[in-house]
Write an enzyme that holds these catalytic residues in place. Structure first.
Site, mmCIF file in Angstrom:
data_model
loop_
_atom_site.group_PDB
_atom_site.id
_atom_site.type_symbol
_atom_site.label_atom_id
_atom_site.label_comp_id
_atom_site.label_asym_id
_atom_site.label_seq_id
_atom_site.Cartn_x
_atom_site.Cartn_y
_atom_site.Cartn_z
ATOM 1 N N VAL A 214 37.883 56.743 52.842
ATOM 2 C CA VAL A 214 36.948 57.791 52.679
ATOM 3 C C VAL A 214 36.869 58.737 54.263
ATOM 4 C CG1 VAL A 214 34.948 57.111 53.412
ATOM 5 C CG2 VAL A 214 34.693 58.825 52.299
ATOM 6 N N TYR A 215 37.536 57.667 55.227
ATOM 7 C CA TYR A 215 37.240 58.456 56.643
ATOM 8 C C TYR A 215 38.572 59.641 56.620
ATOM 9 C CZ TYR A 215 35.404 54.035 58.518
ATOM 10 O OH TYR A 215 34.413 53.284 59.043
ATOM 11 N N SER A 216 38.019 60.467 57.057
ATOM 12 C CA SER A 216 39.075 61.763 57.087
ATOM 13 C C SER A 216 40.077 62.015 55.518
ATOM 14 C CB SER A 216 39.495 61.895 57.996
ATOM 15 O OG SER A 216 38.977 61.818 59.132
#
Length: 344
Positions: A61-63
Site C-alpha cells: 500500500v505504500y505509494s
C-alpha cells in the site's frame, strides 16, 4: 549492530531496520513522507548495509506499490545480503478483490509483491491489518501454503488487537500452520499503549515486536517544542491526522526530559528516544526512516551505547500514563500486581 532473534524463530534481525515508506512517495500521505528515487534509495541501502542494517520494511500500500518497486531496484544484485519485510491486506483498489486476507487476495498480492520487488521470495510477510471478513483458518492456511511453496519464509501481523493476534496463534497451533513470529506495532515514548496487552502477549507467546514510528509520527525529533509553532517544514502539517493521537502537554514534558538527557550524554533527542525503545521487553527491531543520508546517519547513531538506569527511569516516569481498565488494578493494587506483575 546487534542482532536479535525475531520471536520464536531462527531469523536474526538487526535492532535497527529501515522503513522504505519514503521511497517513491505519492499521494496525500506518502508524498509528505518522502519521494526517494531508485538512485537515492540505493545510496541509503549502501549506508544501511555498511552499518549492519540488513532488514528493509515496506508494504504494497505504500505509494500503491511504488515503494516495493524502488526497494527492489535498490537491492538489485545483492538480494542475499538483505532481508525483505513487506505487508498486505489494506485496500489497493476499489474492487471487491482488492483488499483483505482471503486466499485469492493473498496469493495475488504475494505474486504482485514478488514481481515489484524483483525477487522470488519474501523473508517476512505481515498482515497489515486484521481481516474480520475472512475466516482466520482460510488466511492462515493460505499463508502456510505460501511458506511451504517457498514464496515467503516467515509470517507476522501488524496493528492487531490482542484477541486477534491470540486467536490467530491459537488457530496456527491447532492446525500446525506457520505461526506469526512478529507483530509490527506503534510504540514510542509518546505512545505506550503497546505495553498494556500486546507486550505481555508477545512475551508469553514469543512474538517479536517490530516498532513503527518510534519518534511518535515525527514529534520526537527535537523540533517540536512547548510554546513554539510547528516548524514550517514539518510533515505534520500534512500527516498529523493520519497518525496516532498524542497529548501535547505530555509530549512537551517528554521532550524536556529528553533535552536534559541529551545534555548529559551528547546524544540527540531522536537517538535517545530510539535507544529507550531498544531496552524494552519483546522489542526485536526498531524501524527507522530517512529521507536523506543525513537523517539516516543521525538515526543510526541510536545504537552502540546505552542509557543509564537513572536516565531510563526518568523517561519511564515522564512518559507514563494511567493504564485503562482492565489493566489499571494490576498496576495500582498490590493483590492484583502480585498475581500478574507488569513487564515494565
Amino acid at each position: 549492530m546487534d542482532y536479535r532473534n525475531l520471536g520464536a524463530s531462527g531469523l536474526r534481525v538487526p535492532v535497527l531496520s529501515f522503513g522504505a515508506g519514503t521511497f517513491a512517495g505519492s499521494g496525500p500521505l506518502f508524498s509528505a513522507w518522502g519521494s526517494t528515487d531508485a538512485t537515492e534509495a540505493r545510496r541509503l541501502v549502501d549506508i544501511c548495509l555498511e552499518a549492519g542494517v540488513n532488514l528493509f520494511d515496506t508494504a504494497d500500500v505504500y505509494s500503491a506499490g511504488a515503494s516495493e518497486e524502488v526497494l527492489g531496484q535498490a537491492i538489485r544484485g545483492r538480494r542475499d545480503a538483505v532481508l525483505i519485510s513487506t505487508k498486505t491486506a489494506l485496500p489497493m483498489g476499489d474492487g471487491p478483490g482488492d483488499w483483505g486476507a482471503s486466499r485469492s487476495r493473498l496469493i495475488k498480492s504475494v505474486d504482485a509483491a514478488l514481481h515489484r520487488l524483483g525477487t522470488d521470495y519474501i523473508d517476512l510477510l505481515q498482515l497489515h491489518a486484521f481481516d474480520a471478513s475472512t475466516p482466520i483458518e482460510e488466511t492462515l492456511s493460505t499463508l502456510d501454503g505460501l511458506v511451504k511453496a517457498g514464496k515467503i519464509r516467515y509470517i507476522g501481523a501488524s496493528n492487531f488487537a490482542g484477541w486477534e493476534l491470540m486467536k490467530s496463534l491459537s488457530v496456527s497451533d491447532r492446525h500446525s500452520y506457520a505461526r506469526h513470529v512478529a507483530h509490527q506495532v506503534y510504540y514510542s515514548l509518546a505512545g505506550r499503549d503497546y505495553e498494556w496487552e500486546l507486550m505481555p502477549l508477545a512475551a508469553d507467546q514469543n512474538v517479536g515486536a517490530l516498532v513503527w514510528s518510534p519518534l511518535a509520527w515525527g514529534r520526537l525529533t527535537g523540533k517540536i517544542r512547548r510554546g513554539q509553532p510547528l516548524p514550517e517544514k514539518s510533515r505534520l502539517h500534512e500527516t498529523a491526522s493520519f497518525g496516532p493521537p498524542v497529548d501535547d502537554e505530555k509530549l512537551f514534558d517528554i521532550v524536556d526530559a529528553l533535552d536534559e538527557i541529551a545534555a548529559e550524554t551528547g546524544k540527540s533527542v531522536p537517538q535517545i528516544a530510539i535507544n529507550w525503545l531498544l531496552s524494552r521487553p519483546t522489542v526485536a527491531s526498531v524501524i527507522i526512516g530517512a529521507r536523506n543520508e543525513e537523517q539516516l546517519r543521525q538515526n543510526l547513531g541510536a545504537v552502540g551505547w546505552t542509557l543509564s538506569k537513572q536516565q531510563i527511569e526518568k523517561l519511564d516516569r515522564v512518559s507514563a500514563v494511567a493504564a485503562p481498565y482492565p489493566y489499571f488494578p494490576y498496576r495500582r493494587q498490590e493483590g492484583f500486581a502480585r498475581l500478574n506483575p507488569p513487564l515494565v
